[in-house]
Design an enzyme around this catalytic site. Structure first.
Site, mmCIF file in Angstrom:
data_model
loop_
_atom_site.group_PDB
_atom_site.id
_atom_site.type_symbol
_atom_site.label_atom_id
_atom_site.label_comp_id
_atom_site.label_asym_id
_atom_site.label_seq_id
_atom_site.Cartn_x
_atom_site.Cartn_y
_atom_site.Cartn_z
ATOM 1 N N PHE A 194 0.619 -1.327 -0.042
ATOM 2 C CA PHE A 194 -0.073 -0.079 0.064
ATOM 3 C C PHE A 194 1.058 1.115 -0.076
ATOM 4 O O PHE A 194 0.277 2.380 0.604
ATOM 5 C CB PHE A 194 -0.989 0.157 1.051
ATOM 6 C CG PHE A 194 -1.577 -1.376 1.370
ATOM 7 C CD1 PHE A 194 -2.264 -2.298 0.359
ATOM 8 C CD2 PHE A 194 -1.687 -1.943 2.873
ATOM 9 C CE1 PHE A 194 -2.897 -3.339 0.715
ATOM 10 C CE2 PHE A 194 -2.336 -2.903 3.081
ATOM 11 C CZ PHE A 194 -2.751 -3.657 2.047
ATOM 12 N N HIS A 195 1.852 1.365 -0.720
ATOM 13 C CA HIS A 195 2.874 2.586 -0.891
ATOM 14 C C HIS A 195 2.729 3.038 -2.579
ATOM 15 O O HIS A 195 4.111 3.388 -2.679
ATOM 16 C CB HIS A 195 4.203 2.220 -0.612
ATOM 17 C CG HIS A 195 4.338 1.846 1.127
ATOM 18 N ND1 HIS A 195 5.251 1.243 1.647
ATOM 19 C CD2 HIS A 195 3.327 1.961 2.183
ATOM 20 C CE1 HIS A 195 5.074 0.775 2.819
ATOM 21 N NE2 HIS A 195 3.832 1.308 3.290
ATOM 22 N N PRO A 196 1.737 3.227 -3.035
ATOM 23 C CA PRO A 196 2.012 3.740 -4.223
ATOM 24 C C PRO A 196 2.663 5.158 -4.216
ATOM 25 O O PRO A 196 2.376 6.044 -3.652
ATOM 26 C CB PRO A 196 0.590 3.727 -5.147
ATOM 27 C CG PRO A 196 -0.338 3.841 -3.553
ATOM 28 C CD PRO A 196 0.367 3.185 -2.637
#
Length: 555
Positions: free
Chosen positions: A471-473
């Protein structure tokens, strides 16, 4: 509910970490009128604030956009859920609460690539300014800011022994991951206050809500930017089943994240010509890098069964255990309900030739097949490991001109050969840690991906099978000066006046760790730029006589 005003000095799109901070900083000048637009609603959902409640916020349309990736060739054609916060506080309301800055080398690389003002030496004061650190003020930390940082309120014997096993494999114990070099192992510091989630809405927005010059518009989606020639003059907003055109006297600031910000630019005619024309959108400004350069940390979730030690799998297996956890949290805000999704962290090198730590571990005293499913019926721990500096690049593209249509998200995980090599090395290192003397008494038994997989080819297939987003775009409106750059070093969109972007999308390369606090730093940087440009008394606008003594919140 009364409609918002037709004009403000600044319009901020997105009330995530960056938007909340900017709303606070810019509205501190009583002569500056600020509108903050958020597609989601209030952060009053109880599960936002109980740390373990992320389990009930991710995948919940009340708090999450509930995006999906496209089928990923590097993951065997799988699609992944792609959570993004859709609520006041944004992702800080649903994330893992881990306080992490990254590595000094991350920011020095940004500066060396032609972005003056972004070196570690220059951004460290911005981290310190925002911080309210449990340890007080020193050369690396501050305690007068709003962003609360505390230690976790529980320990696990199994995790303590994993830390010892990591040391047996050359990963030393450290006390602080946030001094510029995070190599080593430690329990993560978290954004909590006394066992309760501390999100950006509490930290930055709540203290500013009483200001009459700040309006917060919730359940309002930015549809397109209003452009006059090459200037952004406002935002068209969908609110209460109608469209409102709201103008910005000074600037529009996009804080909609690595997915939302490029999508809004593309819908507004700013982006790759071919994409825009394919959806019948007039090209207002061709900017080919909008939506490109997508980077993310792919986590490989290795699971090991254990014996003779407590894990959450057993504690949560019956109503007695669940009741005990609930009572412990009610009594002193501790225990498993207070824990972040990952408690123990470690940063390591996938092989000795790496110039710096390129792996991050999130170690958990629990296991499950995939997120959202029940815990396993056996005792186990998960050692999730991700490549901090991936070379694979993806993209974000709108699916149509319709603002209600979800964008197409294609991370292209494991599409670069170096990422496949790092993945195989990461699995081998994790196995060595699990087989170390410090863990031997628990008889670790590899459950996923399975000990039979040994060759490079087999481990590449294993990574494809167990890999998932952490969850780190980032990177989809990259900062720089090259042909693919979208913003300059002051976060101004190339070729468009009155428009800036301040969120993870501006990262030229992803930071080495969790991305929430770097996002706040980016917003703090922009706030310092904007407030430096505004002389006292410059604004021509004042609050009208008779206006409410509190800032507006319109839903």
């Amino acid at each position: 509910m009364r409609a918002p005003e037709s004009e403000y000095d600044y319009i901020i799109v997105g009330a995530g970490p960056a938007g909340c901070l900017l709303a606070n900083r810019l509205s501190a000048d009583p002569g500056t009128r600020v509108l903050l637009i958020e597609a989601g609603g209030s952060d009053n959902h109880p599960w936002i604030h109980i740390p373990v409640g992320y389990l009930f916020c991710i995948g919940n349309p009340r708090t999450d956009w509930c995006y999906q990736t496209q089928a990923e060739p590097g993951l065997g054609g799988r699609t992944l859920g792609y959570p993004r916060g859709r609520v006041l506080g944004g992702c800080s309301s649903i994330n893992g609460m881990i306080y992490m800055r990254g590595q000094a080398a991350d920011y020095d690389a940004w500066a060396a690539a032609g972005n003056p003002g972004w070196s570690w030496k220059e951004v460290l004061p911005l981290f310190i300014k925002s911080e309210n650190h449990y340890g007080g003020t020193n050369a690396h930390h501050g305690d007068s800011g709003e962003w609360r940082v505390e230690t976790q309120r529980l320990h696990w014997t199994l995790l303590d022994d994993f830390r010892s096993a990591a040391e047996e494999n050359g990963i030393p114990p450290v006390e602080d991951f946030n001094t510029g070099d995070n190599e080593g192992s430690s329990y993560f510091q978290v954004n909590q206050r006394r066992g309760v989630r501390w999100n950006a809405a509490k930290a930055y927005l709540k203290p500013a809500r009483k200001r009459p010059n700040l309006t917060v518009l919730t359940h309002a989606e930015a549809q397109t930017l209003i452009l006059e020639g090459t200037r952004a003059c406002g935002v068209r907003v969908g609110w209460q089943q109608r469209s409102l055109d709201i103008r910005a006297r000074r600037e529009v600031i996009l804080c909609a994240g690595a997915i939302g910000s490029p999508a809004l630019l593309q819908r507004s005619g700013i982006g790759p010509r071919g994409l825009l024309e394919s959806h019948g959108i007039d090209v207002r400004h061709e900017l080919p890098g909008v939506g490109e350069n997508l980077q993310d940390h792919l986590q490989l979730r290795l699971i090991f069964k254990v014996q003779g030690v407590p894990t959450l799998n057993q504690l949560a297996a019956n109503w007695w255990g669940k009741a005990g956890m609930g009572l412990r949290y009610a009594w002193n805000r501790s225990g498993p309900l207070a824990m972040a999704p990952s408690q123990l962290g470690a940063f390591a090198r996938s092989d000795p030739e790496q110039p710096r730590a390129n792996l991050q571990y999130h170690v958990q005293p629990l296991s499950l097949e995939r997120f959202g499913e029940p815990l396993h019926p056996f005792a186990a721990f998960t050692a999730s490991v991700c490549n901090l500096q991936p070379r694979s690049r993806g993209r974000v593209q709108i699916a149509s001109a319709d603002p209600a249509a979800a964008p197409l998200i294609q991370p292209n995980y494991l599409s670069h050969p170096e990422d496949l090599r790092v993945a195989a090395d990461a699995i081998r290192l994790t196995r060595r840690i699990a087989a170390s003397p410090a863990l031997a008494r628990y008889r670790p038994e590899e459950y996923l991906p399975g000990p039979a997989l040994q060759s490079d080819e087999e481990l590449a297939q294993a990574a494809a099978a167990i890999g998932t987003t952490i969850f780190h775009p980032a990177g989809t409106c990259a900062m720089g000066q090259g042909p693919e750059a979208v913003v300059d070093h002051e976060l101004r969109v190339h070729g468009i006046e009155g428009l800036r972007v301040a969120d993870t999308s501006i990262m030229p390369t992803i930071t080495s760790g969790n991305t929430c606090s770097p996002t706040l730093m980016i917003a703090e940087k922009l706030a310092s730029l904007l407030t430096a440009e505004t002389c006292p008394g410059e604004s021509e606008l004042t609050v009208e006589p008779g206006r409410a003594a509190q800032g507006q919140t319109l839903t």
